[in-house]
Write a protein that holds these residues in place. Sequence first.
Motif, PDB file in Angstrom:
ATOM      1  N   PHE A  22      -8.414   6.679 -11.604  1.00 18.54           N
ATOM      2  CA  PHE A  22      -9.290   5.524 -11.413  1.00 18.54           C
ATOM      3  C   PHE A  22      -8.576   4.291 -10.868  1.00 18.54           C
ATOM      4  O   PHE A  22      -9.209   3.268 -10.670  1.00 18.54           O
ATOM      5  N   LYS A  23      -7.261   4.376 -10.636  1.00 19.93           N
ATOM      6  CA  LYS A  23      -6.604   3.198 -10.043  1.00 19.93           C
ATOM      7  C   LYS A  23      -6.070   3.615  -8.683  1.00 19.93           C
ATOM      8  O   LYS A  23      -5.093   4.354  -8.609  1.00 19.93           O
ATOM      9  N   TYR A  24      -6.686   3.143  -7.649  1.00 17.67           N
ATOM     10  CA  TYR A  24      -6.279   3.534  -6.315  1.00 17.67           C
ATOM     11  C   TYR A  24      -5.506   2.414  -5.654  1.00 17.67           C
ATOM     12  O   TYR A  24      -6.025   1.309  -5.472  1.00 17.67           O
ATOM     13  N   ASP A  25      -4.263   2.717  -5.283  1.00 23.09           N
ATOM     14  CA  ASP A  25      -3.411   1.738  -4.596  1.00 23.09           C
ATOM     15  C   ASP A  25      -3.321   2.090  -3.118  1.00 23.09           C
ATOM     16  O   ASP A  25      -3.448   3.249  -2.735  1.00 23.09           O
ATOM     17  N   ILE A  26      -3.042   1.063  -2.321  1.00 24.55           N
ATOM     18  CA  ILE A  26      -2.683   1.322  -0.921  1.00 24.55           C
ATOM     19  C   ILE A  26      -1.168   1.251  -0.839  1.00 24.55           C
ATOM     20  O   ILE A  26      -0.568   0.263  -1.263  1.00 24.55           O
ATOM     21  N   GLU A  27      -0.560   2.298  -0.335  1.00 21.53           N
ATOM     22  CA  GLU A  27       0.898   2.287  -0.182  1.00 21.53           C
ATOM     23  C   GLU A  27       1.237   2.300   1.298  1.00 21.53           C
ATOM     24  O   GLU A  27       0.636   3.047   2.078  1.00 21.53           O
ATOM     25  N   VAL A  28       2.190   1.460   1.658  1.00 24.64           N
ATOM     26  CA  VAL A  28       2.661   1.392   3.052  1.00 24.64           C
ATOM     27  C   VAL A  28       4.149   1.648   3.043  1.00 24.64           C
ATOM     28  O   VAL A  28       4.887   1.057   2.256  1.00 24.64           O
ATOM     29  N   PHE A  29       4.600   2.530   3.907  1.00 22.50           N
ATOM     30  CA  PHE A  29       6.024   2.869   3.905  1.00 22.50           C
ATOM     31  C   PHE A  29       6.455   3.193   5.326  1.00 22.50           C
ATOM     32  O   PHE A  29       5.616   3.427   6.209  1.00 22.50           O
ATOM     33  N   SER A  30       7.762   3.227   5.501  1.00 23.21           N
ATOM     34  CA  SER A  30       8.276   3.601   6.815  1.00 23.21           C
ATOM     35  C   SER A  30       8.910   4.988   6.714  1.00 23.21           C
ATOM     36  O   SER A  30       9.291   5.430   5.635  1.00 23.21           O
ATOM     37  N   TYR A  31       9.006   5.647   7.852  1.00 23.48           N
ATOM     38  CA  TYR A  31       9.684   6.944   7.921  1.00 23.48           C
ATOM     39  C   TYR A  31      11.082   6.730   8.466  1.00 23.48           C
ATOM     40  O   TYR A  31      11.286   5.937   9.380  1.00 23.48           O
ATOM     41  N   ASP A  32      12.031   7.466   7.940  1.00 25.08           N
ATOM     42  CA  ASP A  32      13.378   7.343   8.507  1.00 25.08           C
ATOM     43  C   ASP A  32      13.543   8.338   9.658  1.00 25.08           C
ATOM     44  O   ASP A  32      12.582   9.010  10.042  1.00 25.08           O
ATOM     45  N   GLU A  33      14.782   8.422  10.212  1.00 25.58           N
ATOM     46  CA  GLU A  33      14.961   9.262  11.406  1.00 25.58           C
ATOM     47  C   GLU A  33      14.718  10.724  11.126  1.00 25.58           C
ATOM     48  O   GLU A  33      14.365  11.478  12.018  1.00 25.58           O
ATOM     49  N   ASP A  34      14.921  11.126   9.865  1.00 21.46           N
ATOM     50  CA  ASP A  34      14.694  12.538   9.563  1.00 21.46           C
ATOM     51  C   ASP A  34      13.233  12.829   9.271  1.00 21.46           C
ATOM     52  O   ASP A  34      12.893  13.951   8.894  1.00 21.46           O
ATOM     53  N   GLY A  35      12.412  11.831   9.415  1.00 21.85           N
ATOM     54  CA  GLY A  35      10.999  12.055   9.137  1.00 21.85           C
ATOM     55  C   GLY A  35      10.649  11.981   7.668  1.00 21.85           C
ATOM     56  O   GLY A  35       9.554  12.350   7.264  1.00 21.85           O
ATOM     57  N   ASP A  36      11.588  11.507   6.837  1.00 19.55           N
ATOM     58  CA  ASP A  36      11.288  11.371   5.414  1.00 19.55           C
ATOM     59  C   ASP A  36      10.768   9.979   5.109  1.00 19.55           C
ATOM     60  O   ASP A  36      11.078   9.021   5.808  1.00 19.55           O
ATOM     61  N   ARG A  37       9.993   9.908   4.037  1.00 23.13           N
ATOM     62  CA  ARG A  37       9.423   8.622   3.670  1.00 23.13           C
ATOM     63  C   ARG A  37      10.441   7.743   2.976  1.00 23.13           C
ATOM     64  O   ARG A  37      11.303   8.237   2.251  1.00 23.13           O
ATOM     65  N   GLU A  38      10.243   6.439   3.185  1.00 23.13           N
ATOM     66  CA  GLU A  38      11.068   5.494   2.442  1.00 23.13           C
ATOM     67  C   GLU A  38      10.210   4.824   1.377  1.00 23.13           C
ATOM     68  O   GLU A  38       8.995   4.978   1.362  1.00 23.13           O
ATOM     69  N   ALA A  39      10.860   4.081   0.502  1.00 24.07           N
ATOM     70  CA  ALA A  39      10.140   3.501  -0.638  1.00 24.07           C
ATOM     71  C   ALA A  39       8.985   2.633  -0.160  1.00 24.07           C
ATOM     72  O   ALA A  39       9.136   1.806   0.726  1.00 24.07           O
ATOM     73  N   PRO A  40       7.817   2.812  -0.738  1.00 24.10           N
ATOM     74  CA  PRO A  40       6.626   2.123  -0.244  1.00 24.10           C
ATOM     75  C   PRO A  40       6.462   0.722  -0.803  1.00 24.10           C
ATOM     76  O   PRO A  40       6.960   0.402  -1.879  1.00 24.10           O
ATOM     77  N   ALA A  41       5.702  -0.083  -0.068  1.00 29.00           N
ATOM     78  CA  ALA A  41       5.197  -1.344  -0.608  1.00 29.00           C
ATOM     79  C   ALA A  41       3.796  -1.047  -1.123  1.00 29.00           C
ATOM     80  O   ALA A  41       3.045  -0.298  -0.504  1.00 29.00           O
ATOM     81  N   ILE A  42       3.461  -1.608  -2.288  1.00 27.12           N
ATOM     82  CA  ILE A  42       2.221  -1.206  -2.950  1.00 27.12           C
ATOM     83  C   ILE A  42       1.251  -2.360  -3.085  1.00 27.12           C
ATOM     84  O   ILE A  42       1.606  -3.419  -3.609  1.00 27.12           O
TER      85      ILE A  42
END
Lengths: 686, 194, 416
Positions: free
Chosen positions: C148-168
């Motif tokens: 019931f708690k929906y957040d919007i998360e925004v994050f960047s991808y690094d060169e390997d295509g992995d996610r980095e820590a998101p801003a919430i």
Amino acid sequence: MSETPPPFNPTPSSASKALRWGLVILFLLGEFILIGLGIRGAIPNSDIREVDAYSPWSKEVIEVAANIPVQDGGRIKPLLTYARFKMMTFHGSLTMKVKSGGTVHKIGPVEWYLDCLFRPELADDLPIFRVDDAEILRPFGIETEKRRARLSFNDIMAGGDGERDGFALLRNGGAELLEKQKSAGEDALTKKEKKIVDFAQLVLNYTAIRDSLDILRGGLPPLDPTQLAYVDQEIYELLDSRLDPALFSFWLPILTDTYNSTQRLDTDEAREYEFELNRQLTFARFGPAWIPPQEGEDAEWQSIGTKVEKFLKGELTNSVEILQDMQVLESLNEAAKRPNGEEFLTKLTDWRDDLNARAEGRGEGEKIDSEVSYYNRNYFMYGLVFFVLAFLVSAVGWLVRDGRSGRVMTWLTAAVYGIGVVYVVGGIIHRYIITGRPPVSNLYDTIPFITAGAVIILAIAELLTRRKVLLSLGAALGVAGLFFAFSFELGDAKDNMDPLRAVLDSNYWLATHVVTVTIGYCGGLVACFLSIVYVHLALAGVMNDPKSFHRFMTRAVYGITCFTLLFALVGTILGGIWANDSWGRFWGWDPKENGALLIVLWSLIILHARLAGWMKGIGLHVMSILGGSVVVFSWWGVNMLGVGLHSYGFTEGASTVYYFYYVTLVATGVGFTNLILEKAGFSRKT
Amino acid sequence: MRILVLLATTATLLTGCRQPETSIKVTETRRLTLHDQIYPGDFKDRPPLDWRRLPGTQFRLVNYVAGKDGAVEIVMGETQGKVLGNANRWLGQFGLTPIQTVDYLGKTALLGRPASIVEGSGTYRPGMGRPPKEDYAMIGIIRDHPSNLITLKMTGPAAEVEAQREALFKYMQSFIPVEVGKIEKAGGEEKTSE
Amino acid sequence: MSKSKKKISLGKHIFRVLSGFELAVVCLSLLFLLTFFGTIEQPWFGLWTTIHKYFDYESVFVIPTRGDGKAIFLPLPGAYWVIVVLSVNMFLGGIIRARKGWKKAGTLVSHFAILFLLVGSAVSSVFKEEGQMRILQGEKSDYAQKLFKYDIEVFSYDEDGDREAPAIVRSDQIKPLGAKGSLGVSFEKFGFTLQIDKYLPYSELALDSPTSSPPKDEEVIDGFFLTEVEKNVQVEERNTPGCYVTVKDKEGATIQRLVLWGGNPYPVSFTYEGKRYGVTYLMEVWPMPFMVELHKTFGDNHPGTEIPSWFQSNITKIDGSQREDYEIVMNEPARHGGFTLYQAGFTRAAEGEVPSSTFAIVNNPSDKWPEYALWASALGLLFHFLVMLVRFAGGSRRPKKTVSIETTQPQKIPTS
């Protein structure tokens, strides 16, 4: 703080007093009966149907059959229990009366089930279906004399529109309505239509039971095995020529091929044969699950049909056992043609003993005999009888003066009452022994438990205070409670000893939380009934010593309210701890939780209002009467809402609950009348 | 003391009566978890920078748009059936003649299994009531599997599809299967309890 | 109550009122009514809505209504606040003002225990965190999600295509927006900004196609659009929010317009200044300070039925270098380091599939308080009522008829 004015009490004269006594008792009885109106269903129909060919099963046969182990609802139970609840769903009662050749026979669940299994044509004649509103069957050509009727399957067949029989019409009608419901949703059907769907399903269930042993009755059309394409000489030799080819067991060795074969020989006989074979197999799945699993199989017992199915799929290792079981059952079926002959009894006994031995080998079925004796002993029925007697004896006791005869009556009342208590408590204990669960595990269990609690509380109060009225009330509550237990069981028609869902199956919390809250309900109801009796007696002014009676009753009700508070509060908090342990939240404002909280709050209001000086005398009794409605709301009303985790029972029978509310309202009115008269200064000389 | 605490709490709660904010600055973050390693289809992909990812659907595991105005669609999905059937379906969308055997198709590999390349161009008729598109092209790859085919298909205006051709194949080679959250068997000993 | 001629100070008067039985009765009666209406409204409006309406601290006044919206009673104060007043009353009246003495010990202890319980509830309503962790057998997890708690998360991808820590962007910041409101979001770590608007709490994501086209002025982004649906009152978990987001650069020019829906398990993306970013709308991710490995999850039905008789999960909890094994069974959660793991549900596997287990994880500092309160209140009440029972039994026997003390009662005619 000023003295409370003495309650209303007219100048006594013997005639008017006797009259008032009479009126009061009539009024009170009337209110009790009003509550009972909602549970009319328990009263058996007095029609006796004429069934020509009926001959009863012998006592020995019934006894043996009752003990046959069967698996149902997740446990091993005696055939008696299985048949009992099946009969309840169809018949709404546990006895059926038929007349044959001038004699009246009483048919119980075991006999009826034996008829279904072994004498299906006779079973079709028995008036097994209870219909409350026969109007719903008119469209299918099924006519009855009265609205509330008991019909046999043949009665239903006899209906119809000339082209198709009544059963076919009913089945199609029900299926159409079901389709309508599926596409348009729950509310698409009217109440009447829902009843039709339910009834059609019921009749279908009956045919499933009746036809489940067709697989034993032979009836396979004659067929030369070589007509089947897959049968060559080798396979042909597997067939035991000693057996009768009309019997299913004859074909068992080549059944796999028959079943799995995609080749069909294009003869009518072969087609007819395979059709009948499949039909028998399909219905056989609905038979009683009385065949224990083989070595290495799952824990499920199966019907002979399911067993054969598994064999066909190659899931069974020991096919010899199936063949043996089937042959035993076939010979049993054959012997049933002479139902009271030696052969049937012997074969039935052997079958039962064999099943019991196999069950024992698996460590199952130890409680079968105990369960049969539980039902045979009929604890609650005897309890009911003794409480009725106790009430009558105590009523006589009111009329007798104190002194020697008074004491005799008191002891007699106590003795009869005591036997009633022993029966109720004995029944509860026996249930505990059979199920191994704490005495209150589901909604049904609460009824005898609360009854037992009420009669014991009042007995203890009587012991402490020697007021006759308590024992009379106790006896009345005993009668009411046990009567309610019967009617609920019949209406519910479910085996309440079956195991619980995992969420609820935790003995420590069950024993503590549920039992404590139930005791709380009990206290609230006892206080309510005490107050009901009190306000009526006070209004009628029939007590010899009104002041002392008033003080006594008020203190008793107050004390029981404190008792209610203790148990309801502790029980509610325990429930919260159980919930927190099970799913991480202590309180969820679930309807059942709220119900318990309402009782706690109500009791707290009474206690604190009294301390505030707002509720002396009659006020307490009025609140206590209304408190009874709060308890009933929490006990039954919240289940009727159909919401929340606790919605696990009892959505019918709403009328009983409303009658109860109505009665408490009437009693409250009586109480208020007392209050008004009191305030208006109608205090009499005492 | 208690009353003061209660009053204070009450006051702060009541003043918290919502007036929706109009702008905020976000500083909150969290550490990465296994949740951040989930991918549809259990393989990680590395698309080109100019491909934009759209929400997936029931039929689209992976859904990108690229090119001018996002006219080029790159979709990856799972499907049943055989390579030939799917290839012909795609060819049919361009009004091209169906082929008789997959031997006519170019070969490559996708996620470790052999895959066939289907190409087509012309007027694209996607079906299902959508309007036809002129001068469109398609490059598709179908990965063979006994029960579950994986398809990767790029559709769009012919010129743009051609421009993205190299990117598509490079994308295809970027796949790395991931087994997020599988318990590692440490030195052959896995903890299994009864 | 007699009015004293002496003027009592205002403070004392307030104290009298706040600590009096009258206030207790009023509060209890109000609570009774609120609980009653808060129960019968549930079939119409569902559990969550009714609870929020009656028992949430945000609701100050309540009007009980029936299913069609018609009022069935006068307005009442919200239950949370009634309980607050009742607690004050209990403290001042039940503990401070109450008479002391060993006979009254029972009620004192009970009042204190109930207060303790209520304070525990307040503590848990503020500090309790709970979420769900779902793991497939043979896998592990280090996070839970809060329903019931929906957040919007925004994050960047690094060169390997992995996610980095998101801003919430937290759900509490998004919820008040409503369909008309709009929220501008700037980030500490990113150069772009977001504009969130058209927030719908109950929505569905649909594809623009000939068979399902959006209502006239509905915005379609990349062929997707949001539609509002009716709130599901029976199964609250099915309610999924959605919103639209505009990504803007430093100058405020639009880079990309996106549609976000809580039911999408994977992020959408956009590119900014040569870097790839992902945006996702999801149930709040609650990282756990430990890893849970699910080795086996199993259970059984009562034979011949679909009713589960028990289910259990065998897990290992890994906290740094410490490994500890637990068997979590229904009704027997695992408690460790302030976290409690409950077996909330499990799915059996069909052929060839893997079973999974769902754990409810709760972090509640006041977890055990109700238990302590229970024992204390039970003992207190029991003691108090025993004292009363002794008094009652002593004074309620029927007066013996040996000597007639009622001289005013007229003689009875013997035959009655």
